[in-house]
Design a protein around this motif. Structure first.
Motif, PDB file in Angstrom:
ATOM      1  N   ASN A 105     114.774   9.809 -18.728  1.00 43.36           N
ATOM      2  CA  ASN A 105     115.701   9.357 -19.759  1.00 43.36           C
ATOM      3  C   ASN A 105     117.104   9.799 -19.371  1.00 43.36           C
ATOM      4  OD1 ASN A 105     113.627   8.360 -21.570  1.00 43.36           O
ATOM      5  ND2 ASN A 105     113.149  10.505 -21.984  1.00 43.36           N
ATOM      6  N   VAL A 106     118.026   8.849 -19.253  1.00 46.02           N
ATOM      7  CA  VAL A 106     119.409   9.165 -18.910  1.00 46.02           C
ATOM      8  C   VAL A 106     120.313   8.620 -20.009  1.00 46.02           C
ATOM      9  CG1 VAL A 106     118.916   9.124 -16.439  1.00 46.02           C
ATOM     10  CG2 VAL A 106     119.759   7.057 -17.554  1.00 46.02           C
ATOM     11  N   ALA A 107     121.458   9.243 -20.151  1.00 47.28           N
ATOM     12  CA  ALA A 107     122.430   8.819 -21.152  1.00 47.28           C
ATOM     13  C   ALA A 107     123.826   8.987 -20.582  1.00 47.28           C
ATOM     14  CB  ALA A 107     122.270   9.629 -22.438  1.00 47.28           C
ATOM     15  N   GLY A 108     124.705   8.100 -20.974  1.00 49.88           N
ATOM     16  CA  GLY A 108     126.095   8.138 -20.548  1.00 49.88           C
ATOM     17  C   GLY A 108     126.979   7.558 -21.627  1.00 49.88           C
ATOM     18  N   ILE A 109     128.227   7.380 -21.300  1.00 53.21           N
ATOM     19  CA  ILE A 109     129.174   6.840 -22.272  1.00 53.21           C
ATOM     20  C   ILE A 109     128.779   5.421 -22.656  1.00 53.21           C
ATOM     21  CG2 ILE A 109     131.587   6.215 -22.640  1.00 53.21           C
ATOM     22  CD1 ILE A 109     132.352   8.448 -20.728  1.00 53.21           C
ATOM     23  N   GLY A 110     128.212   4.679 -21.674  1.00 56.34           N
ATOM     24  CA  GLY A 110     127.873   3.282 -21.917  1.00 56.34           C
ATOM     25  C   GLY A 110     126.529   3.058 -22.570  1.00 56.34           C
ATOM     26  N   GLY A 111     125.774   4.108 -22.849  1.00 59.05           N
ATOM     27  CA  GLY A 111     124.482   3.935 -23.507  1.00 59.05           C
ATOM     28  C   GLY A 111     123.398   4.776 -22.852  1.00 59.05           C
ATOM     29  N   GLU A 112     122.157   4.310 -22.942  1.00 62.53           N
ATOM     30  CA  GLU A 112     121.006   5.035 -22.423  1.00 62.53           C
ATOM     31  C   GLU A 112     120.149   4.118 -21.565  1.00 62.53           C
ATOM     32  OE1 GLU A 112     118.951   6.470 -25.818  1.00 62.53           O
ATOM     33  OE2 GLU A 112     120.418   8.038 -26.294  1.00 62.53           O
ATOM     34  N   ALA A 113     119.323   4.727 -20.723  1.00 62.63           N
ATOM     35  CA  ALA A 113     118.388   3.963 -19.884  1.00 62.63           C
ATOM     36  C   ALA A 113     117.148   4.820 -19.650  1.00 62.63           C
ATOM     37  CB  ALA A 113     119.025   3.572 -18.551  1.00 62.63           C
ATOM     38  N   THR A 114     116.040   4.132 -19.372  1.00 69.31           N
ATOM     39  CA  THR A 114     114.760   4.809 -19.180  1.00 69.31           C
ATOM     40  C   THR A 114     114.032   4.200 -17.991  1.00 69.31           C
ATOM     41  OG1 THR A 114     114.543   5.268 -21.536  1.00 69.31           O
ATOM     42  CG2 THR A 114     112.539   5.377 -20.241  1.00 69.31           C
ATOM     43  N   ALA A 115     113.340   5.031 -17.228  1.00 67.88           N
ATOM     44  CA  ALA A 115     112.477   4.568 -16.134  1.00 67.88           C
ATOM     45  C   ALA A 115     111.202   5.404 -16.158  1.00 67.88           C
ATOM     46  CB  ALA A 115     113.172   4.696 -14.783  1.00 67.88           C
ATOM     47  N   THR A 116     110.110   4.820 -15.720  1.00 67.70           N
ATOM     48  CA  THR A 116     108.830   5.519 -15.709  1.00 67.70           C
ATOM     49  C   THR A 116     108.172   5.409 -14.340  1.00 67.70           C
ATOM     50  OG1 THR A 116     107.636   3.567 -16.489  1.00 67.70           O
ATOM     51  CG2 THR A 116     108.426   5.114 -18.164  1.00 67.70           C
ATOM     52  N   ALA A 117     107.277   6.331 -14.054  1.00 64.65           N
ATOM     53  CA  ALA A 117     106.483   6.315 -12.825  1.00 64.65           C
ATOM     54  C   ALA A 117     105.151   6.978 -13.126  1.00 64.65           C
ATOM     55  CB  ALA A 117     107.201   7.041 -11.686  1.00 64.65           C
ATOM     56  N   LYS A 118     104.069   6.330 -12.731  1.00 60.60           N
ATOM     57  CA  LYS A 118     102.736   6.849 -13.018  1.00 60.60           C
ATOM     58  C   LYS A 118     102.132   7.469 -11.766  1.00 60.60           C
ATOM     59  CE  LYS A 118      98.238   5.638 -14.974  1.00 60.60           C
ATOM     60  NZ  LYS A 118      97.385   4.556 -15.527  1.00 60.60           N
ATOM     61  N   LEU A 119     101.553   8.641 -11.926  1.00 61.40           N
ATOM     62  CA  LEU A 119     100.866   9.340 -10.843  1.00 61.40           C
ATOM     63  C   LEU A 119      99.394   9.462 -11.214  1.00 61.40           C
ATOM     64  CD1 LEU A 119     100.860  10.928  -8.187  1.00 61.40           C
ATOM     65  CD2 LEU A 119     101.426  12.984  -9.496  1.00 61.40           C
ATOM     66  N   THR A 120      98.536   8.920 -10.361  1.00 63.00           N
ATOM     67  CA  THR A 120      97.093   8.992 -10.580  1.00 63.00           C
ATOM     68  C   THR A 120      96.535  10.185  -9.828  1.00 63.00           C
ATOM     69  OG1 THR A 120      96.928   6.598 -10.831  1.00 63.00           O
ATOM     70  CG2 THR A 120      94.894   7.776 -10.334  1.00 63.00           C
ATOM     71  N   VAL A 121      95.799  11.032 -10.517  1.00 64.91           N
ATOM     72  CA  VAL A 121      95.212  12.236  -9.924  1.00 64.91           C
ATOM     73  C   VAL A 121      93.706  12.040  -9.857  1.00 64.91           C
ATOM     74  CG1 VAL A 121      94.937  14.728 -10.100  1.00 64.91           C
ATOM     75  CG2 VAL A 121      97.058  13.643 -10.873  1.00 64.91           C
ATOM     76  N   MET A 122      93.171  12.045  -8.641  1.00 63.57           N
ATOM     77  CA  MET A 122      91.739  11.854  -8.443  1.00 63.57           C
ATOM     78  C   MET A 122      91.078  13.193  -8.180  1.00 63.57           C
ATOM     79  SD  MET A 122      91.938   8.454  -6.032  1.00 63.57           S
ATOM     80  CE  MET A 122      93.056   9.278  -4.900  1.00 63.57           C
ATOM     81  N   PRO A 123      89.811  13.335  -8.590  1.00 64.39           N
ATOM     82  CA  PRO A 123      89.115  14.604  -8.355  1.00 64.39           C
ATOM     83  C   PRO A 123      88.962  14.858  -6.872  1.00 64.39           C
ATOM     84  CG  PRO A 123      87.578  12.928  -9.099  1.00 64.39           C
ATOM     85  CD  PRO A 123      88.946  12.351  -9.246  1.00 64.39           C
ATOM     86  N   SER A 124      89.051  16.117  -6.491  1.00 67.56           N
ATOM     87  CA  SER A 124      88.917  16.450  -5.073  1.00 67.56           C
ATOM     88  C   SER A 124      87.537  16.139  -4.559  1.00 67.56           C
ATOM     89  CB  SER A 124      89.232  17.938  -4.849  1.00 67.56           C
ATOM     90  OG  SER A 124      88.363  18.734  -5.639  1.00 67.56           O
ATOM     91  N   ARG A 125      86.581  16.069  -5.484  1.00 70.73           N
ATOM     92  CA  ARG A 125      85.234  15.705  -5.110  1.00 70.73           C
ATOM     93  C   ARG A 125      84.873  14.419  -5.845  1.00 70.73           C
ATOM     94  NH1 ARG A 125      79.788  19.294  -6.240  1.00 70.73           N
ATOM     95  NH2 ARG A 125      78.308  17.593  -6.162  1.00 70.73           N
ATOM     96  N   ALA A 126      84.650  13.350  -5.103  1.00 72.77           N
ATOM     97  CA  ALA A 126      84.420  12.037  -5.727  1.00 72.77           C
ATOM     98  C   ALA A 126      83.017  11.974  -6.283  1.00 72.77           C
ATOM     99  CB  ALA A 126      84.639  10.928  -4.706  1.00 72.77           C
ATOM    100  N   ASP A 127      82.806  12.645  -7.461  1.00 69.45           N
ATOM    101  CA  ASP A 127      81.457  12.769  -7.966  1.00 69.45           C
ATOM    102  C   ASP A 127      80.913  11.475  -8.531  1.00 69.45           C
ATOM    103  OD1 ASP A 127      83.192  12.704 -10.025  1.00 69.45           O
ATOM    104  OD2 ASP A 127      82.525  14.558 -10.979  1.00 69.45           O
ATOM    105  N   ASP A 128      81.783  10.526  -8.913  1.00 67.10           N
ATOM    106  CA  ASP A 128      81.215   9.261  -9.389  1.00 67.10           C
ATOM    107  C   ASP A 128      81.331   8.172  -8.346  1.00 67.10           C
ATOM    108  OD1 ASP A 128      83.955   8.323 -11.623  1.00 67.10           O
ATOM    109  OD2 ASP A 128      83.914   8.746  -9.502  1.00 67.10           O
ATOM    110  N   GLY A 129      82.393   8.147  -7.564  1.00 69.19           N
ATOM    111  CA  GLY A 129      82.505   7.212  -6.469  1.00 69.19           C
ATOM    112  C   GLY A 129      82.284   5.775  -6.837  1.00 69.19           C
ATOM    113  N   LEU A 130      82.738   5.347  -8.030  1.00 67.18           N
ATOM    114  CA  LEU A 130      82.405   3.997  -8.472  1.00 67.18           C
ATOM    115  C   LEU A 130      83.586   3.050  -8.443  1.00 67.18           C
ATOM    116  CD1 LEU A 130      80.078   4.872 -11.444  1.00 67.18           C
ATOM    117  CD2 LEU A 130      79.439   4.164  -9.160  1.00 67.18           C
ATOM    118  N   GLY A 131      84.717   3.420  -7.981  1.00 61.67           N
ATOM    119  CA  GLY A 131      85.793   2.442  -7.955  1.00 61.67           C
ATOM    120  C   GLY A 131      87.122   3.066  -7.642  1.00 61.67           C
TER     121      GLY A 131
END
Length: 759
Positions: A105-131
């Motif tokens: 979230n950023v803000a300035g004199i001209g208004g505000e803006a937002t950006a997102t980023a998703k991080l997927t965390v997988m288990p170190s041991r692929a116990d289900d291994g289904l996809g």
């Protein structure tokens, strides 16, 4: 008195002010700044922009990722969760323990803006291994991680091939009516040994699994390797190869129907060995297990998968122990490792041996599953588990059954259960039932993943696909496929009633798929690996001969049940090719009335339209063209939004796209932006999430309105497809899931504009 109190307070204030200024250097007096006489609009600051990226987008638990961000026109910035206030441009390491959506979230004199980023965390041991993207083991991966993945692979990859000892050796005798003696027992054991070595160990583990598509395996991924580039027309041979790949994919659904039915049925039949009173309960118990198995699919299998690997370790160990015990009493059976015993069987009993070959093939039916699950665990992990436990356990058990039958008897019986002492038959049947449920689960999950891939490659209409895991993006549940498989499995059990009868329907689909894999693999090594025709032919010809021999031996099964998976395959491939061809025809018809967006923005229809606040997102496949929904909006409503975002979505012939390569945008006009999104066929096509990552000035995804074009297709006499295929396509198009759900659009901000398309 009030006046006195006011005087005292005023005096005190001025005294403090004078005291504070004592001893300080007097500041120079600056001339007054000139007055800004410009209008207010000229003094308005530009709106800030924000960009947030995470690389890589998928990590193992405990690993780190890099979070980078930048902004313009901002005076302050904040990243959530965790980081709080940060510089307006920078980078940092992050290591969350679960999937995290970072927000800038950023803000300035001209208004505000937002950006997102998703991080997927997988288990170190692929116990289900289904996809989803596998945790993966690269060349520099640790042995500990490879060992953990190898253990996990036992619970998923080897379910099908691991339960074959229950019925494969028995069916080799019953189906061909081989005499139960030493010649037959040693001959079958010899063929089983060399089948596992040549087909599984050499063909799949050593060669075919090297042909991965960005880490993913399976016949559909292999076919994607030989597909032409977008916009290029395939050659005749190329089109034939692609058609074969689609047909092989369709046949796997037939295998997905038969495997759960025959596996569960054969395991439950083991209780008949313990007591004949159980005979009347075999069918009801088998159906109850199958219905229960399919009923829990909607909940996902992550929890169930945790017990898969330990059960399969016990299963393969039990296979080996039973076999070794029998081999120790008749060690001469180990001579059957020599291929001469298999040759002797064909010389003395050629026709019976040929028929037996159709059932011997059941020992390698899990070969395609090994390749298809490569993306979950990696080639090395599968090799470790195969050579470390699965292969030794299987060979010991098969040779133990051969030692038991080599003594001679009138009927083959159930050699698998007869190797166990009487007190262990019931526990063994229970263990076998659990193992067959695991084998069935692996194929059911594979059918879900295969369907999701086919939908994104545009070989299936859009279906309702639900993601059942926040860890593995590819772990999905497809209700239509689930209930269709359940009805098919129950129908097979009620129709064939015994595993021996059902074995007649089993094998023909898998043998055909294996032969198709060999043919497509030849194309891959020629085009992708640069092999000469002579080298490729010399190496792959023996495998093609083996595949053809197994296929020929299964052809006699067609009248007694082998027709069923072939029928399923032909019906599905006809539907898949009809859908793809119909989609091409619809796209061609729509293009006839297309206008370039650059021409439209100069047209009075666009210029004179009333402008309304906000952003409009139009989804249309062809970049640079004006979407029909936009044209309809201009013609009928005479309005346009202040910012128009045209989005074209492309599904590429690779499993995954890096986050930084998913989205690109170009400003075609001051109020028109063209966005191109590219997703892999195993990625989740989340359009709002991808748009939220873009820093487009003036665009707020949270307030945007989405416009979709919905085609009403009508079959006509226009050239294109046969009339019955056109009618089939119209029916499939009506049943296709809504595009807004497929692209994960917010339902309260979606408008659909209908377009009539004759084909």
């Amino acid at each position: 008195m009030p006046s006195a109190r006011y005087f005292v307070l005023s005096f005190t204030f001025f005294a403090l002010l004078i005291a504070a200024g004592c001893g300080k250097k007097k500041a120079p007096v600056l001339p007054p700044a000139p007055l800004d006489t410009s209008p207010p609009a000229a003094r308005t600051a530009p709106a800030p922009t924000a960009v947030l990226e995470v690389e890589p987008s998928r990590i193992l638990a405990g690993e780190k990722a890099i979070l980078r961000w930048r902004s313009t026109g901002a005076t302050r910035a904040e990243i959530t969760p965790g980081a709080g206030s940060v510089e307006t441009t920078g980078m940092m390491e992050v290591s969350p323990t679960a999937d995290t959506l970072f927000r800038l979230n950023v803000a300035g004199i001209g208004g505000e803006a937002t950006a997102t980023a998703k991080l997927t965390v997988m288990p170190s041991r692929a116990d289900d291994g289904l996809g989803g993207r596998r945790p993966g083991v690269t060349s520099d991966g640790s042995k500990a991680r490879t060992g953990a993945l190898s253990l996990a692979a036992l619970g998923i990859v080897f379910g099908d091939i691991g339960t074959s000892p229950i019925y494969a050796f028995r069916e080799s005798f019953e189906h061909s009516e081989l005499v139960v003696d030493q010649t037959s027992a040693y001959g079958v054991a010899s063929i089983v040994f060399w089948s596992l070595v040549v087909v599984i160990s050499i063909k799949y583990l050593l060669l075919v699994m090297r042909a991965d598509n960005d880490g993913e395996g399976g016949i559909l991924a292999l076919t994607a390797l030989v597909m032409p580039k977008p916009g290029d027309a395939p050659t005749r041979i190329g089109a034939l190869v692609i058609t074969l790949g689609v047909f092989g994919t369709a046949l796997l659904y037939g295998d997905g129907l038969i495997t759960p039915a025959i596996s569960v049925l054969s395991a439950v039949e083991g209780f008949e060995v313990a007591t004949s009173a159980f005979s009347d309960w075999v069918i009801p118990v088998s159906i109850a297990i199958l219905v229960s198995l399919f009923a829990v699919q909607r909940r996902g299998t992550a929890g169930i998968a945790k017990v898969f690997s330990p059960v399969m370790v016990v299963w393969f160990t039990t296979l080996g122990v039973l076999g070794v015990a029998e081999i120790s009493r008749h060690p001469a059976v180990l001579r059957a490792i020599s291929p001469t015993y298999g040759i002797e069987l064909f010389v003395e009993r050629p026709w019976r041996a040929f028929l037996a070959l159709g059932s011997i093939f059941l020992v390698v039916t899990g070969g395609e599953a090994l390749y298809a699950d490569m993306g979950h665990f990696g080639r090395r992990a599968i090799q470790w588990s195969w050579y470390g436990l699965a292969l030794p356990g299987l060979l010991c058990n098969y040779f133990g059954q051969a030692a038991l039958l080599a003594q001679g008897r009138e009927e083959v019986g159930s050699p698998f259960y007869e190797m166990a002492p009487s007190w262990a038959i019931t526990p063994l049947a229970l263990l076998a039932t659990m193992a067959t449920v695991i084998a069935s689960q692996a194929l059911i999950s594979g059918a879900f993943s295969l369907t999701a891939q086919a939908v994104q490659l545009d070989y299936f209409p859009r279906l309702a696909i639900r993601h059942t895991s926040s860890v593995h993006s590819g772990q999905v549940y497809v209700p239509a496929v689930n209930w269709g498989l359940m009805l098919g499995c129950v129908g097979l059990v009620l129709t064939f009633r015994t595993s021996s009868a059902l074995a007649s329907a089993y094998g023909i689909a898998v043998t055909t798929t294996m032969l198709i894999t060999t043919l497509i693999f030849y194309r891959v090594v020629r085009e992708r690996w640069g092999w000469s025709a002579a080298k490729a032919f010399a190496l792959l010809l023996p495998f093609a001969v083996v595949d053809l021999a197994f296929l020929a031996a299964n052809i006699p099964k067609i009248p007694s049940g082998g027709w069923f998976p072939l029928l399923v395959g032909f019906v599905l491939v006809m539907g898949m090719t009809t859908w793809r061809r119909g989609r091409q025809l619809v796209a061609a018809r729509i293009r006839r009335g297309e206008r370039a967006i650059t021409d439209l923005v100069a047209d009075p229809l666009f210029v004179d339209a009333a402008e309304v606040d906000g952003s409009a997102v139009y989804l249309f496949k062809d970049p640079g063209a004006a979407p029909p929904a936009l044209l309809a909006n201009l013609r009928h409503n005479r309005v346009r939004h202040r910012l128009i975002v045209l989005v074209s979505v492309e599904m590429v012939e690779r499993p995954h796209m890096a986050v930084r390569k998913v989205a690109r945008y170009t400003r075609l006009a001051p109020q028109v932006v063209q966005v191109r999104l590219r997703f892999g066929y195993r990625d989740r096509p989340d359009v709002p999430d991808a748009l939220a990552r873009l820093a487009v000035a003036g665009f707020d995804e949270g307030a945007a309105t989405y416009f979709l074009g919905r085609e009403t297709v009508e079959a006509t006499k226009a050239p294109g497809m046969h009339p019955w295929r056109e009618r089939l396509f119209v029916l499939m198009n009506r049943s296709a899931a809504n595009a807004s759900r497929f692209f994960h659009l917010p339902p309260d901000r979606v408008f659909e504009v209908n377009t009539h398309v004759p084909i």
